[in-house]
Design an enzyme around this catalytic site. Structure first.
Site, PDB file in Angstrom:
ATOM      1  CB  CYS A  23      39.696  42.670  49.553  1.00  0.00           C
ATOM      2  SG  CYS A  23      39.089  43.957  48.279  1.00  0.00           S
ATOM      3  CG  HIS A  54      40.078  45.494  40.166  1.00  0.00           C
ATOM      4  ND1 HIS A  54      40.974  44.792  40.180  1.00  0.00           N
ATOM      5  CD2 HIS A  54      38.927  44.969  40.586  1.00  0.00           C
ATOM      6  CE1 HIS A  54      40.860  43.588  40.900  1.00  0.00           C
ATOM      7  NE2 HIS A  54      39.348  43.817  41.255  1.00  0.00           N
ATOM      8  CB  CYS A  61      40.874  40.972  43.395  1.00  0.00           C
ATOM      9  SG  CYS A  61      39.065  41.101  42.958  1.00  0.00           S
TER      10      CYS A  61
END
Length: 419
Positions: free
Chosen positions: A405, A375, A94
Site C-alpha cells: 500500500c 520501512h 511507499c
C-alpha cells in the site's frame, strides 16, 4: 509481464540492502547517496557483476534532497561506473522501488535493456529542514541579489520568527490527515481490534527474529558501519508489552494504533539485480525467480487511504489467470497492523472487487515484514522483492505475491514465479 511479445522473461538474479535502522540512530550521519552507493557497490561485488554489463540503474526516494535531483545518475558517477549506464530516479511514496523494478523490468522485457539494478533509499534522519514561505522568499531574494548591498538589504528584513524551522509534514495534502490517522478510520470501519493488530505485530517480530537467527535475513544484508542485522527487530516482545503501549493517532479510548503495531521511521537502502533470461543464462546465473506481472491501482482517500491493495491484487490475479490459492508465499507490506488486517478482510469478503479468498497465516510474511524489519519508504518494495525471491528459491516455491500500500491511496502488486 511474464513473457513479452518477443518472449523475453525478466529474471530476479539477486537483491541486497543495508541493515534497516530506526531514524536518528546508527545511520543518522549517512546521506541517502552514501547508503545507495554502498548497496550498489556491494551488489556488484557479491554477484560478480561486471559494471560494463549494466545498462540501467533505476533508483527512488520519497524525501527529496533538492541538491541532488537525480540520485540514480549520481550513483553511477559516484561509483565511477561506465558513464554510458543510464540512471534515472522515480518517486511514488511507499511503492517507489516497486515502480523502479517495474520500469526496469519493462525495459528488459521490451529489449531496451539487458541488465540493471532497481531500488530505493530513505534517510528519515536527514529530512530537509523547511522554513516559512516568507523566510524562503527573503533567502531566495538575497541569493539572487546582484550586489552585496542588495543582498544586505534583503537580509535586513529577517526577523527572529523567520529562523524557526517548520517540521516536514507527514499529512496527506488532499485530506490534511496523516497515514496513521487515516488507518485509525479504516480500523474502525472494518472493526479491526487492537488485539488483532498487536498479534500481527508480534508475529512480525518473532518471525523476523527467527529469520535473523537462522541467517535468512542476513543473506540479503550488506553490513554497514559494523552493523550486520536489522536493529528494529524485537524477538523478546510479547502481547503484554505491545498491549501496554498507548495509541498515538487517536488518543481517545477508541484509539488502537500504537508505536508497537505501526512501522517505524527508518533509514536504509535496498536494490534488486534484474537481467533478461538470456543474459542470465549466458553468464551462468541461476535466477531466484522471474517477474510474472505487475499491477498498480489507486482509489479515493475517502474510501480508505491504504485500501488500494484490495484493488491491485484481485486485478493482477485476474489478468494472470492465477488465484490466491496458487500463491506459495504472500509478502504484504506492514505499514500498520490495521492496514494488513483491513486488506486481508477485503480480499476475503470482497469489497470494490470480487473476493479472492483467505490467506493462510503460515505463508503470510514468513520472515516478518515492515513493522519489525523497518520501512525506509522508497526502499521497501526492493526489500520485499528481495526477501520473497530469496525465500522462494530456498523453498523451491512456484508462485509468490507482493502487496504494497502507499500514501495517496495507491498500491502495487507483483507476482514472482519459478519454473
Amino acid at each position: 509481464m511474464g513473457k513479452s511479445l518477443n518472449g523475453r522473461r525478466v529474471a530476479v538474479v539477486g537483491g541486497l540492502r543495508t541493515p534497516f535502522v530506526k531514524a536518528g540512530t546508527y545511520f543518522k550521519d549517512l546521506s541517502p547517496l552514501a547508503m545507495s552507493t554502498h548497496v550498489v557497490a556491494e551488489m556488484l561485488s557479491r554477484y560478480g557483476v561486471v559494471a560494463d554489463s549494466l545498462d540501467d540503474i533505476v533508483w527512488g526516494r520519497v524525501i527529496h534532497d533538492p541538491r541532488i535531483s537525480n540520485i540514480a545518475r549520481e550513483i553511477v558517477l559516484d561509483l565511477r561506473l561506465p558513464a554510458r549506464i543510464r540512471g534515472y530516479m522515480v518517486s511514488n511514496n511507499c511503492i517507489t522501488s516497486a515502480h523502479a523494478i517495474a520500469n526496469l523490468a519493462d525495459a528488459i522485457a521490451g529489449g531496451r535493456s539487458e541488465a540493471g539494478i532497481a531500488g530505493g533509499v530513505e534517510s528519515m534522519s536527514q529530512a530537509p529542514i523547511l522554513f516559512s514561505r516568507e523566510a524562503s522568499r527573503i533567502f531566495l531574494e538575497a541569493g539572487l541579489a546582484s550586489s552585496t548591498s542588495q543582498q544586505i538589504k534583503a537580509l535586513l528584513r529577517l526577523r527572529p520568527r523567520h529562523f524557526r524551522p517548520e517540521s516536514l509534514s507527514v499529512k496527506e495534502p488532499s485530506t490534511g490527515l496523516s497515514m496513521g490517522e487515516h488507518c485509525e478510520i479504516m480500523a474502525k470501519q472494518w472493526q479491526i481490534s487492537r488485539q488483532v493488530q498487536d498479534e500481527i505485530a508480534l508475529r512480525s517480530h518473532l518471525r523476523a527474529a527467527q529469520a535473523t537467527a537462522d541467517g535468512r535475513l542476513a543473506a540479503e544484508i550488506a553490513p554497514l558501519k559494523g552493523i550486520d542485522r536489522d536493529m528494529i527487530v524485537r524477538g523478546d516482545t510479547s502481547l503484554e508489552r505491545l498491549g501496554s503501549l498507548r495509541p498515538v493517532f487517536d488518543r481517545s479510548s477508541r484509539g488502537t494504533l500504537t508505536a508497537g503495531n505501526s512501522s517505524p521511521l527508518t533509514d536504509g537502502a535496498a536494490g534488486v539485480l534484474l537481467m533478461s533470461e538470456e543474459r542470465a543464462a549466458k553468464e551462468g546465473r541461476k535466477p531466484l525467480a522471474f517477474i510474472r506481472d505487475v499491477h498498480f491501482a489507486s482509489l479515493h482517500p475517502d474510501d480508505g487511504l491504504l485500501m488500494a491493495p484490495a484493488l491491485a491484487v484481485p486485478a493482477l490475479l485476474r489478468r494472470t489467470g492465477l488465484s490466491l490459492r496458487d500463491m506459495d508465499i504472500v509478502e504484504m507490506h506492514e505499514a500498520f497492523g490495521a492496514q494488513v488486517a483491513c486488506n486481508l478482510a477485503a480480499w476475503e469478503q470482497g469489497w470494490k472487487d470480487e473476493a479472492i479468498g483467505v490467506v493462510d497465516q503460515a505463508i503470510l510474511n514468513p520472515l516478518g515484514s515492515s513493522i519489525a524489519v523497518g520501512h525506509p519508504f522508497a526502499a521497501t518494495g526492493a526489500r520485499i522483492v528481495t526477501t520473497l525471491a530469496g525465500e522462494m528459491a530456498r523453498k523451491k516455491s512456484r508462485y509468490g505475491l507482493v502487496s504494497i500500500c502507499a500514501a495517496g491511496a495507491m498500491a502495487a502488486a507483483m507476482i514472482l514465479e519459478r519454473d
